[in-house]
Design an enzyme around this catalytic site. Structure first.
Site, PDB file in Angstrom:
ATOM      1  N   GLY A 107     -23.654 -39.498 -20.091  1.00 35.64           N
ATOM      2  CA  GLY A 107     -24.816 -38.984 -20.805  1.00 35.64           C
ATOM      3  C   GLY A 107     -25.673 -38.133 -19.887  1.00 35.64           C
ATOM      4  O   GLY A 107     -25.722 -38.367 -18.675  1.00 35.64           O
TER       5      GLY A 107
ATOM      6  N   GLN B  70     -32.875 -33.719 -16.822  1.00 31.02           N
ATOM      7  CA  GLN B  70     -32.139 -33.852 -15.561  1.00 31.02           C
ATOM      8  C   GLN B  70     -31.660 -32.509 -15.017  1.00 31.02           C
ATOM      9  O   GLN B  70     -31.323 -32.407 -13.843  1.00 31.02           O
ATOM     10  CB  GLN B  70     -30.938 -34.781 -15.738  1.00 31.02           C
ATOM     11  CG  GLN B  70     -31.326 -36.227 -16.003  1.00 31.02           C
ATOM     12  CD  GLN B  70     -30.107 -37.075 -16.267  1.00 31.02           C
ATOM     13  OE1 GLN B  70     -29.655 -37.178 -17.396  1.00 31.02           O
ATOM     14  NE2 GLN B  70     -29.556 -37.681 -15.227  1.00 31.02           N
TER      15      GLN B  70
ATOM     16  N   CYS C 278     -26.870 -43.533 -13.020  1.00 30.53           N
ATOM     17  CA  CYS C 278     -27.516 -42.310 -13.491  1.00 30.53           C
ATOM     18  C   CYS C 278     -27.092 -41.157 -12.591  1.00 30.53           C
ATOM     19  O   CYS C 278     -27.072 -41.299 -11.374  1.00 30.53           O
ATOM     20  CB  CYS C 278     -29.028 -42.497 -13.437  1.00 30.53           C
ATOM     21  SG  CYS C 278     -29.939 -41.063 -13.986  1.00 30.53           S
ATOM     22  N   LEU C 279     -26.795 -40.005 -13.207  1.00 29.50           N
ATOM     23  CA  LEU C 279     -26.367 -38.853 -12.409  1.00 29.50           C
ATOM     24  C   LEU C 279     -27.497 -38.359 -11.496  1.00 29.50           C
ATOM     25  O   LEU C 279     -27.229 -37.697 -10.499  1.00 29.50           O
ATOM     26  CB  LEU C 279     -25.888 -37.720 -13.318  1.00 29.50           C
ATOM     27  CG  LEU C 279     -24.615 -38.037 -14.127  1.00 29.50           C
ATOM     28  CD1 LEU C 279     -24.283 -36.877 -15.056  1.00 29.50           C
ATOM     29  CD2 LEU C 279     -23.431 -38.340 -13.207  1.00 29.50           C
TER      30      LEU C 279
ATOM     31  N   HIS D 160     -31.374 -45.195 -22.293  1.00 31.00           N
ATOM     32  CA  HIS D 160     -31.451 -44.665 -20.919  1.00 31.00           C
ATOM     33  C   HIS D 160     -31.805 -43.169 -20.955  1.00 31.00           C
ATOM     34  O   HIS D 160     -32.698 -42.714 -20.224  1.00 31.00           O
ATOM     35  CB  HIS D 160     -30.098 -44.900 -20.223  1.00 31.00           C
ATOM     36  CG  HIS D 160     -29.974 -44.287 -18.878  1.00 31.00           C
ATOM     37  ND1 HIS D 160     -29.817 -45.037 -17.726  1.00 31.00           N
ATOM     38  CD2 HIS D 160     -29.981 -42.998 -18.459  1.00 31.00           C
ATOM     39  CE1 HIS D 160     -29.739 -44.228 -16.688  1.00 31.00           C
ATOM     40  NE2 HIS D 160     -29.835 -42.978 -17.100  1.00 31.00           N
ATOM     41  N   GLU D 161     -31.122 -42.415 -21.824  1.00 28.35           N
ATOM     42  CA  GLU D 161     -31.361 -40.962 -21.893  1.00 28.35           C
ATOM     43  C   GLU D 161     -32.736 -40.652 -22.488  1.00 28.35           C
ATOM     44  O   GLU D 161     -33.413 -39.718 -22.063  1.00 28.35           O
ATOM     45  CB  GLU D 161     -30.275 -40.271 -22.719  1.00 28.35           C
ATOM     46  CG  GLU D 161     -28.848 -40.441 -22.205  1.00 28.35           C
ATOM     47  CD  GLU D 161     -28.673 -40.089 -20.745  1.00 28.35           C
ATOM     48  OE1 GLU D 161     -29.421 -39.233 -20.229  1.00 28.35           O
ATOM     49  OE2 GLU D 161     -27.788 -40.684 -20.103  1.00 28.35           O
TER      50      GLU D 161
ATOM     51  N   HIS E  20     -35.324 -40.681 -19.942  1.00 31.25           N
ATOM     52  CA  HIS E  20     -35.404 -39.428 -19.168  1.00 31.25           C
ATOM     53  C   HIS E  20     -36.367 -38.437 -19.822  1.00 31.25           C
ATOM     54  O   HIS E  20     -37.142 -37.768 -19.136  1.00 31.25           O
ATOM     55  CB  HIS E  20     -34.028 -38.756 -19.069  1.00 31.25           C
ATOM     56  CG  HIS E  20     -33.153 -39.303 -17.992  1.00 31.25           C
ATOM     57  ND1 HIS E  20     -33.515 -39.284 -16.663  1.00 31.25           N
ATOM     58  CD2 HIS E  20     -31.917 -39.865 -18.030  1.00 31.25           C
ATOM     59  CE1 HIS E  20     -32.533 -39.825 -15.940  1.00 31.25           C
ATOM     60  NE2 HIS E  20     -31.560 -40.188 -16.737  1.00 31.25           N
TER      61      HIS E  20
HETATM   62 NI    NI Z   1     -29.728 -41.074 -16.217  1.00 28.63          NI
END
Ligand code: NI
Length: 176
Positions: free
Chosen positions: A46, A51, A92-93, A134-135, A138
């Site tokens: 995701g 991000q 997380c990226l 989670h997204e 962000h």
């Molecule tokens: Ni993330």
């Protein structure tokens, strides 16, 4: 194919509150395509526009193993449907190589627009419920490490610093 640079923790830009998407135009469609390219390249499941330093309410996701499960969420609203929370190990990226458990409601309703601008409403559980929450965080400037202890947060910052340094070295080695 275009890869977008992903912001890393603790970059303050990750704290920006995302604004609603007003119109799904060519610019947004290109961004969605680039975000999927970036997501697959980074081997994530995701990615929120926040991000990649675009502060609009847009999330892309693919929980499949073979790039067959593309999902786009525009201007999403999340409503928990149960009080029951369960821990799930998240990564997380923007916080590379850090994983830890976060407790979230196990079932939520998503109200959003898809990539074509069609409104939909869906009740979800399991990984999709974890991932969308989670997204969604962000888009509100929140990272999963914010739920962890202060000690774990400083360890996470240290880890990310090391990982980024390593990646830089690898890039230099490729260039040399
Ligand atoms: Ni993330």
């Amino acid at each position: 194919m275009a890869l977008l640079p992903i912001l890393s923790y603790p970059d303050p830009k990750l704290r920006t509150i995302a604004q609603p998407v007003k119109e799904i135009n060519e610019d947004i469609k290109t961004l969605i395509k680039d975000m999927f390219d970036t997501l697959y390249d980074a081997k994530g499941i995701g990615l929120a526009a926040s991000q990649v330093d675009r502060h609009i309410q847009l999330i892309v996701m693919d929980l499949s193993d073979d790039k067959s499960g593309q999902r786009v969420f525009i201007n999403p609203k999340i409503t928990p449907l149960v009080e029951d929370k369960k821990p799930y190990e998240e990564g997380c990226l923007s916080v590379p190589e850090v994983y830890d458990e976060v407790e979230r409601p196990t079932k939520v309703r998503i109200d959003a627009l898809d990539g074509e601008g069609h409104a939909f409403s869906e009740e979800v559980e399991g990984l999709l419920a974890v991932c969308i929450q989670h997204e969604m965080d962000h888009l509100n400037g929140v990272l999963f490490v914010d739920y962890l202890s202060g000690l774990k947060q400083s360890r996470a910052r240290e880890k990310v610093r090391k990982v980024l340094k390593q990646r830089e070295k690898q890039l230099e080695a490729v260039k040399a």
